[in-house]
Design an enzyme around this catalytic site. Structure first.
Site, short mmCIF file in Angstrom:
data_model
loop_
_atom_site.label_atom_id
_atom_site.label_comp_id
_atom_site.label_asym_id
_atom_site.label_seq_id
_atom_site.Cartn_x
_atom_site.Cartn_y
_atom_site.Cartn_z
N HIS A 90 31.87 38.49 49.19
CA HIS A 90 30.72 37.83 48.64
C HIS A 90 30.04 36.76 49.37
CE1 HIS A 90 34.62 36.02 49.16
NE2 HIS A 90 35.01 36.06 47.81
N ASP A 129 32.44 40.32 42.03
CA ASP A 129 34.16 39.22 41.57
C ASP A 129 34.16 39.22 40.82
OD1 ASP A 129 35.65 37.57 42.76
OD2 ASP A 129 34.17 36.35 43.84
#
Lengths: 310, 426
Positions: free
Chosen positions: B229, B302
């Protein structure tokens, strides 16, 4: 147009007219507070809940006195004896108290945004008595009341706010309200307490002399050690006092009729020396406390009338 | 059993073509302009037919936090988002730090059979940052990579060992890039917005410092570091430099980081609270540039479900994380609509590259002989993403209740229809 919201969460929500409305009403209540019988029947039968999820002495007492002088039934609860310590959520605590037919929440909380969070979930009035590092609107309004009392106007005024700007809810509320009123605001503090303060669009000073000189009012802030956990601490109190503290010597650069404000409690010998704090010619600290009751009475008056459509 | 998907536009990373797809059992057996007979016929006229999406970064909260989601609801959410394979992170309770837990997780997903579950094992035992896990056994059990995601591996020496040891077993390391000594109890991006809101911030440098360290350790060991991320412009500059230097590094970005910036936090909405936090408009632009110019290898979600009771509270007390699986396609299609990437690039980022990273040679492409993991997408379909559509047990998405454009209208896993968008006929 008068202030029409049921809550007071942020000074960003206040227009110039709103501020003058509050200050004019506060003036009336200050006169009332000087009478032998300091009582108005306005909030008779109204239940005001001082919900303090964070420690406070003067703000809580000030609100309690304000609420009682308006004849309301004012009750206090604090974090140490509230159900949140037993794991209850903030909103459940509020909803439970609200079920007892209460009307106004005065709320202090360690989380920024907490007052707004509650206000959007309750039909009651919510007055923000300080939420984390975010805002403390009633403190800003009592500061403004005190400044207005001294100068009779906000025209052409310069105010310096000095100290731990980053962690100060007092600074934020003052900056927003003062900018609305056209007051020039200067900021100064240790670099680690000034990061990103350019967002406020104020003049940033390079040292104490620059911060002190030319200002009509100086608001000294307390170092918010309780809100700077996990951050590298300031090297020493001695060093803070030397570079960021206000003493009689520093005041030589100030205007002759300058006033000093402080939201309290003072760290004597740290941000403010006793020779300044106790000098009645320049220190307005006790006037601020006195004015706080009147300003809070005015705010209770306005938001309650808004709630009831009066 | 044969299934025919006809009249659709097949989107692969390297081509777009109008053709029919014949599936037998779990394999694609023919791509043709003919219309062979089949037991089931799906008319995909006007729709896009993509290889099933592969999400290498999800949290299914199972075992241990099943009240947020579990492997079954996680799988249901995945296929509703067009995702046919997921890699759940190890921050469960107990932590997925041994082969027994890995096998249990895979088995549970297999029983329901909606997706392929390919767990990411923990790097360190109990995710405590100390000794590394039995990566060999865990790889044999089905772990495809290793990460303490949610937490960084702070010790450089432990990270060095992890990179060396995972490489020996043909695997790789995913780090949650965060220098915790700079966390300062932060809850959002540190900067002008955090100062304005009075919320403690986390500087982007905490991410960039850790990426710098990890790329140097990858250089030292020759191991493969995958950066989870990515959220800051400088992180991408560092990764680009490392790639040019031949360091074994890849990275991923989440839709929220190329869609939203920190200004969304103005009203203290905890559904925008995530780690890494939403950063500035310039960072969002950098993410979009990184997708366009190829520095970013993969889009993942995520997906991080949290119960309403945990999220609906004071901002600084709410947990980090946002739902992502069912908004992956609409948010990524926004990039296509904005001209940032092509549909082919979308397939590369969401399916082909993840398949390559995980060494899955039978998917990521719609071609003869490949596994029949297929997502049929209507890019123009507008709908309300509401509680009825949401398959997760949690509701922590700022997009819930909002109108979205573009959706997986049918998801096919190993030749079997596993999701059909309500009231839509493909």
């Amino acid at each position: 147009m008068a202030y029409s919201k049921k809550d007071l969460i942020s000074t960003k929500d206040l227009t110039t007219e709103d501020i003058y409305q509050i200050l004019n009403l506060a003036k009336d209540y200050k006169n009332l507070n000087l009478q032998n019988e300091k009582k108005s029947p306005l909030l008779k039968g109204v239940t005001v809940v001082n919900s303090f999820f964070e420690n406070s002495t003067r703000t809580r007492t000030s609100f309690e006195i304000a609420a009682k002088r308006l004849s309301s039934d004012a009750i206090n609860f604090t974090a140490s004896n509230s159900s949140t310590n037993k794991g209850e959520t903030l909103i459940d605590t509020i909803k439970n108290i609200e079920s007892m037919q209460t009307d106004i929440f005065i709320m202090r909380h360690s989380s920024s945004g907490a007052a707004q969070f509650v206000a959007s979930r309750t039909p009651s009035c919510v007055i923000n008595a300080g939420d984390g590092c975010n805002e403390h609107p009633t403190q800003a309004l009592l500061d403004l009341f005190t400044i207005h009392e001294k100068f009779g106007s906000f025209n052409n005024l310069t105010v310096s706010i000095i100290g731990d700007i980053a962690h100060s809810r007092v600074a934020r509320s003052n900056i927003y309200a003062m900018q609305t009123l056209g007051i020039k605001v200067k900021l100064f503090g240790p670099p680690q307490m000034m990061q990103y303060t350019k967002v406020f669009g104020c003049e940033i000073c390079k040292d104490m002399d620059e911060a002190v000189s030319g200002s009509d009012a100086i608001i000294m802030l307390r170092i918010q050690l309780e809100r700077s956990d996990d951050e590298t601490p300031f090297p020493s109190i001695r060093e803070y006092c030397r570079y960021f503290g206000l003493s009689k010597t520093r005041m030589q650069k100030a205007k002759e009729n300058v006033i000093i404000l402080h939201p309290g409690p003072i760290n004597r010998g740290v941000e403010l020396n006793s020779d300044v704090a106790d000098d009645p010619r320049i220190s307005t600290i006790l006037s601020q406390v006195e004015n706080g009751v009147a300003v809070r009475m005015a705010i209770l008056d306005i938001v309650y009338k808004n709630l009831k459509g009066l | 059993m044969k299934t025919l998907i006809k009249n659709g536009t097949i989107i692969n990373a390297n081509e777009s073509k109008k053709a029919n797809i014949l599936i037998q059992d779990d394999k694609i057996i023919s791509i043709t302009t003919d219309e062979p007979s089949a037991d089931i016929v799906i008319d995909a006229n006007g729709k896009l037919v993509m290889p099933g999406l592969i999400d290498i970064h999800v949290h299914f909260r199972d075992p241990g936090f099943e009240y947020k989601d579990d492997i079954i609801t996680g799988s249901q959410t995945a296929v509703a988002g067009g995702v046919t394979a997921c890699c759940p992170m190890a921050n469960t309770n107990p932590v997925n730090d041994n082969a027994t837990i890995t096998r249990d997780m895979i088995e549970k997903a297999k029983k329901r059979g909606l997706i392929d579950l390919m767990p990411i094992g923990a790097i360190t035992k109990g995710m405590k940052g100390g000794g590394i896990t039995e990566m060999g056994e865990m790889s044999e059990a089905g772990c495809v990579a290793f990460s303490d995601d949610g937490l960084p591996v702070s010790s450089s020496d432990v990270m060095r060992a992890a990179l060396e040891y995972s490489a020996f077993h043909g695997s790789f390391i995913i780090n949650h890039s965060q220098d915790c000594s700079l966390c300062r109890n932060g809850h959002m991006n540190e900067g002008l917005m955090s100062m304005k809101l009075g919320i403690k911030g986390m500087p982007r440098e905490q991410e960039e410092i850790m990426i710098s360290r990890d790329m140097l350790l990858a250089k030292l060991t020759g191991g493969h570091i995958h950066i989870a991320h990515v959220s800051s412009a400088w992180s991408l500059k560092l990764i680009e430099t490392a790639k040019k230097e031949g360091i074994n590094i890849t990275c991923e970005v989440c839709p929220h980081h190329f869609t939203f910036d920190e200004s969304e936090l103005e009203n203290y909405d905890t559904n925008y609270k995530m780690s890494p936090p939403l950063r500035t408009k310039a960072d969002v632009e950098a993410m979009r540039d990184g997708l366009k110019n190829g520095v970013i290898d993969i889009i993942c979600t995520d997906h991080a479900p949290h119960h309403n009771d945990e999220k609906q509270r004071e901002f600084d007390k709410a947990p980090f994380g946002i739902l992502g699986l069912q908004t992956l396609i609409p948010l990524t299609l926004n990039l296509v609509r904005d001209g940032v990437i092509s549909l082919n690039k979308m397939v590369e980022l969401t399916s082909l590259n993840p398949a390559k990273l995980l060494k899955l040679n039978d998917r990521g492409v719609i071609a003869e002989g490949y596994l029949a993991d297929i997502t049929i997408v209507d890019p123009d379909f507008e709908y309300l993403y509401d509680e009825k559509l949401n398959k997760s047990k949690s509701q922590n998405s700022p997009l819930l209740g909002k109108k979205l454009k573009g959706a997986a209208i049918k998801t096919i896993k190993s030749g079997r229809l596993v999701y059909d968008f309500p009231n839509v006929v493909a």
